[in-house]
Design a protein around this motif. Structure first.
Motif, PDB file in Angstrom:
ATOM      1  N   HIS A 104      72.496 -21.935  47.424  1.00  0.00           N
ATOM      2  CA  HIS A 104      72.273 -22.710  46.116  1.00  0.00           C
ATOM      3  C   HIS A 104      71.423 -21.461  45.314  1.00  0.00           C
ATOM      4  CE1 HIS A 104      74.398 -26.287  46.723  1.00  0.00           C
ATOM      5  NE2 HIS A 104      73.538 -26.453  47.740  1.00  0.00           N
ATOM      6  N   ILE A 105      70.494 -20.940  45.726  1.00  0.00           N
ATOM      7  CA  ILE A 105      69.926 -19.893  44.918  1.00  0.00           C
ATOM      8  C   ILE A 105      70.920 -18.551  44.708  1.00  0.00           C
ATOM      9  CG2 ILE A 105      68.415 -17.934  44.873  1.00  0.00           C
ATOM     10  CD1 ILE A 105      66.831 -20.706  44.608  1.00  0.00           C
ATOM     11  N   SER A 106      71.779 -18.294  45.688  1.00  0.00           N
ATOM     12  CA  SER A 106      72.812 -17.469  45.020  1.00  0.00           C
ATOM     13  C   SER A 106      73.891 -17.779  44.171  1.00  0.00           C
ATOM     14  CB  SER A 106      73.587 -17.063  46.584  1.00  0.00           C
ATOM     15  OG  SER A 106      74.717 -16.246  46.393  1.00  0.00           O
ATOM     16  N   ASN A 107      74.426 -19.088  44.402  1.00  0.00           N
ATOM     17  CA  ASN A 107      75.060 -19.671  43.315  1.00  0.00           C
ATOM     18  C   ASN A 107      74.574 -19.492  42.042  1.00  0.00           C
ATOM     19  OD1 ASN A 107      76.904 -20.476  45.227  1.00  0.00           O
ATOM     20  ND2 ASN A 107      76.279 -22.808  45.333  1.00  0.00           N
ATOM     21  N   ALA A 108      73.007 -20.041  41.863  1.00  0.00           N
ATOM     22  CA  ALA A 108      72.378 -20.058  40.455  1.00  0.00           C
ATOM     23  C   ALA A 108      72.430 -18.513  40.012  1.00  0.00           C
ATOM     24  CB  ALA A 108      71.066 -20.639  40.660  1.00  0.00           C
ATOM     25  N   ARG A 109      72.153 -17.461  40.860  1.00  0.00           N
ATOM     26  CA  ARG A 109      72.135 -16.098  40.438  1.00  0.00           C
ATOM     27  C   ARG A 109      73.551 -15.820  40.144  1.00  0.00           C
ATOM     28  NH1 ARG A 109      67.156 -13.923  44.307  1.00  0.00           N
ATOM     29  NH2 ARG A 109      65.714 -14.892  42.792  1.00  0.00           N
ATOM     30  N   ASN A 110      74.593 -16.298  40.369  1.00  0.00           N
ATOM     31  CA  ASN A 110      76.078 -15.944  40.075  1.00  0.00           C
ATOM     32  C   ASN A 110      76.514 -17.070  38.839  1.00  0.00           C
ATOM     33  OD1 ASN A 110      76.404 -14.132  41.942  1.00  0.00           O
ATOM     34  ND2 ASN A 110      76.952 -15.336  43.509  1.00  0.00           N
ATOM     35  N   GLY A 111      75.683 -17.693  38.138  1.00  0.00           N
ATOM     36  CA  GLY A 111      75.732 -18.227  37.121  1.00  0.00           C
ATOM     37  C   GLY A 111      75.877 -19.969  37.078  1.00  0.00           C
ATOM     38  N   ALA A 112      75.574 -20.436  38.169  1.00  0.00           N
ATOM     39  CA  ALA A 112      75.657 -21.876  38.197  1.00  0.00           C
ATOM     40  C   ALA A 112      74.646 -22.401  37.659  1.00  0.00           C
ATOM     41  CB  ALA A 112      75.941 -22.378  39.741  1.00  0.00           C
ATOM     42  N   ILE A 113      74.694 -23.526  36.986  1.00  0.00           N
ATOM     43  CA  ILE A 113      73.544 -24.055  36.162  1.00  0.00           C
ATOM     44  C   ILE A 113      73.353 -25.579  36.895  1.00  0.00           C
ATOM     45  CG2 ILE A 113      72.442 -25.291  34.165  1.00  0.00           C
ATOM     46  CD1 ILE A 113      72.938 -22.231  34.198  1.00  0.00           C
ATOM     47  N   TYR A 114      72.231 -25.949  37.371  1.00  0.00           N
ATOM     48  CA  TYR A 114      71.921 -27.046  37.960  1.00  0.00           C
ATOM     49  C   TYR A 114      71.019 -28.017  37.254  1.00  0.00           C
ATOM     50  CZ  TYR A 114      73.275 -24.847  42.578  1.00  0.00           C
ATOM     51  OH  TYR A 114      74.039 -24.179  43.473  1.00  0.00           O
ATOM     52  N   GLY A 115      71.043 -28.965  37.567  1.00  0.00           N
ATOM     53  CA  GLY A 115      70.111 -30.264  36.818  1.00  0.00           C
ATOM     54  C   GLY A 115      69.455 -31.433  37.968  1.00  0.00           C
ATOM     55  N   VAL A 116      68.677 -31.985  37.442  1.00  0.00           N
ATOM     56  CA  VAL A 116      68.197 -33.340  38.321  1.00  0.00           C
ATOM     57  C   VAL A 116      68.516 -34.518  37.612  1.00  0.00           C
ATOM     58  CG1 VAL A 116      66.235 -34.391  39.358  1.00  0.00           C
ATOM     59  CG2 VAL A 116      66.289 -31.822  39.160  1.00  0.00           C
ATOM     60  N   TRP A 117      69.159 -35.299  38.068  1.00  0.00           N
ATOM     61  CA  TRP A 117      69.562 -36.730  37.359  1.00  0.00           C
ATOM     62  C   TRP A 117      69.045 -37.713  38.187  1.00  0.00           C
ATOM     63  CZ3 TRP A 117      75.773 -35.431  36.515  1.00  0.00           C
ATOM     64  CH2 TRP A 117      75.930 -34.569  35.560  1.00  0.00           C
ATOM     65  N   GLY A 118      68.205 -38.409  37.873  1.00  0.00           N
ATOM     66  CA  GLY A 118      67.376 -39.662  38.405  1.00  0.00           C
ATOM     67  C   GLY A 118      67.597 -40.725  37.730  1.00  0.00           C
ATOM     68  N   ALA A 119      68.124 -40.984  36.658  1.00  0.00           N
ATOM     69  CA  ALA A 119      67.953 -42.171  35.757  1.00  0.00           C
ATOM     70  C   ALA A 119      69.471 -42.822  36.343  1.00  0.00           C
ATOM     71  CB  ALA A 119      68.059 -42.096  34.292  1.00  0.00           C
ATOM     72  N   ASP A 120      69.404 -44.337  36.845  1.00  0.00           N
ATOM     73  CA  ASP A 120      70.514 -44.716  37.372  1.00  0.00           C
ATOM     74  C   ASP A 120      71.203 -45.661  36.089  1.00  0.00           C
ATOM     75  OD1 ASP A 120      71.021 -44.281  40.040  1.00  0.00           O
ATOM     76  OD2 ASP A 120      68.991 -45.495  40.299  1.00  0.00           O
TER      77      ASP A 120
END
Length: 363
Positions: A104-120
């Motif tokens: 996942h660190i590699s994915n991010a460094r290749n341009g993937a953008i991550y988020g945290v979705w906690g609100a149901d």
């Protein structure tokens, strides 16, 4: 010798990237585009990689707080996505297997953008089946920041064993509902709803890992840093207005001095909280400091908005003006879940401390 303009093939500097983000903030707020280009600028300039490197010491932690603050000063909406990206990769680093962390660190460094979705949403996200490290999900999320920009989300899911974390690919347009995000502030974040029914995702960590301190409540310093940047942006608008006057009045100079002081106070408290929470061995008192910093940032921002309104007059409310966008986004961004509960936790930690006030958070 003076250098010429940067070519399209050159890597943008941090300053270049943040300047471009700030220049596009009004356009993004109007819905003319999403934030994918802004996040790509942060990635290309190395800002996101610096935010998501977690093995450093105090200088790195302070630098990360500074980066979040500067992104927030450029655009609170972009800051919200950058903070979410950092939070997601922090969770992967804390609770993932070595293979997950590397991938996942590699994915991010290749341009993937991550988020945290906690609100149901209703119904909430739940785990309906688990097999070989994969989780079958049902339900939905709301306040899912970055629809169309975020490619992977760390989501919370209810399970009989406790609250589970899952890493889901969230680029399916038919599952996203951006129309659910109809607010006056932070519009550019596109924080709509997302349908997880029958979606298979990747398990992350053990049950209730998400709730572990000091990284659960203690992590609020990150978005407080972004909000501090918003306060600095508002203070800068006041500074420009007062400086533009041939003979600024005493009241205007007082307002400028006060809002600058508020921003400086907020910065110092956020940096202190970041250093304490992110240092190995952080405990309840350090988590309480992070929560207290969030409260102080909120109060500073609210007072700062009032000062800016007095200093700028109708310009604070004129559409198309940067001050109007900042005050609108900041006022909305300050509304977080369970604010009274966060402050109650601070008070309880102080009551339980053996040291007197003035020493609890001292060096």
């Amino acid at each position: 010798m003076r250098q010429g303009p940067a070519t399209a093939t050159e890597t943008p500097t941090e300053a270049d990237a943040l300047r471009a983000v700030a220049e596009g903030a009004l356009e993004a707020d109007a819905g003319a585009r999403d934030l994918s280009k802004d996040m790509r600028r942060l990635a290309d300039s190395g800002i996101l990689a610096r935010l998501c490197t977690f093995e450093g010491g105090p200088e790195q932690i302070r630098a990360q707080a500074t980066l979040l603050r500067r992104i927030g000063r450029a655009s609170l909406s972009v800051g919200r996505l950058a903070e979410g990206h950092m939070n997601a990769l922090k969770l992967v680093t804390l609770y993932g297997t070595p293979e997950q962390v590397q991938r996942h660190i590699s994915n991010a460094r290749n341009g993937a953008i991550y988020g945290v979705w906690g609100a149901d949403a209703a119904p909430p996200v739940t785990v309906t089946a688990e097999l070989d490290g994969r989780l079958r999900l049902a339900g939905g999320k709301r306040f899912a920041s970055g629809l169309g920009t975020v490619s992977h989300a760390v989501v919370t899911a209810q399970h009989v064993d406790g609250l589970r974390l899952a890493i889901a690919e969230v680029g399916h347009p038919r599952r996203a509902d951006a129309a659910a995000w109809d607010t006056s502030g932070m519009r550019a974040t596109a924080s709509g709803s997302y349908d997880f029914d029958s979606l298979t995702s990747e398990a992350l960590g053990a049950a209730d890992a998400y709730l572990r301190e000091p990284h659960f409540q203690g992590g609020v310093w990150r978005y407080a840093a972004v909000q501090t940047g918003g306060l600095e942006a508002l203070a800068e608008e006041v500074r420009r207005a007062v400086s533009a006057s041939d003979a600024p009045g005493e009241a205007q100079l007082h307002r400028l001095a006060r809002i600058a002081g508020l921003a400086h106070r907020a910065r110092l408290m956020v940096e202190d909280a970041a250093l304490r929470v992110e240092t190995p061995g952080a405990g309840p008192a350090d988590v309480a400091l992070s929560l207290a910093a969030r409260e102080e940032v909120e109060q500073a921002c609210l007072e700062g908005i009032t000062l800016a309104d007095r200093a700028l007059g109708t310009r604070s409310f004129a559409k198309g003006q940067r001050a109007e966008l900042v005050r609108r986004d900041l006022g909305f961004f300050l509304r977080q879940a369970d604010l009274d509960g966060k402050l109650r936790q601070v008070g309880a930690a102080l009551c339980a401390a053996k040291a007197p006030i003035g020493e609890v958070w001292a060096e």
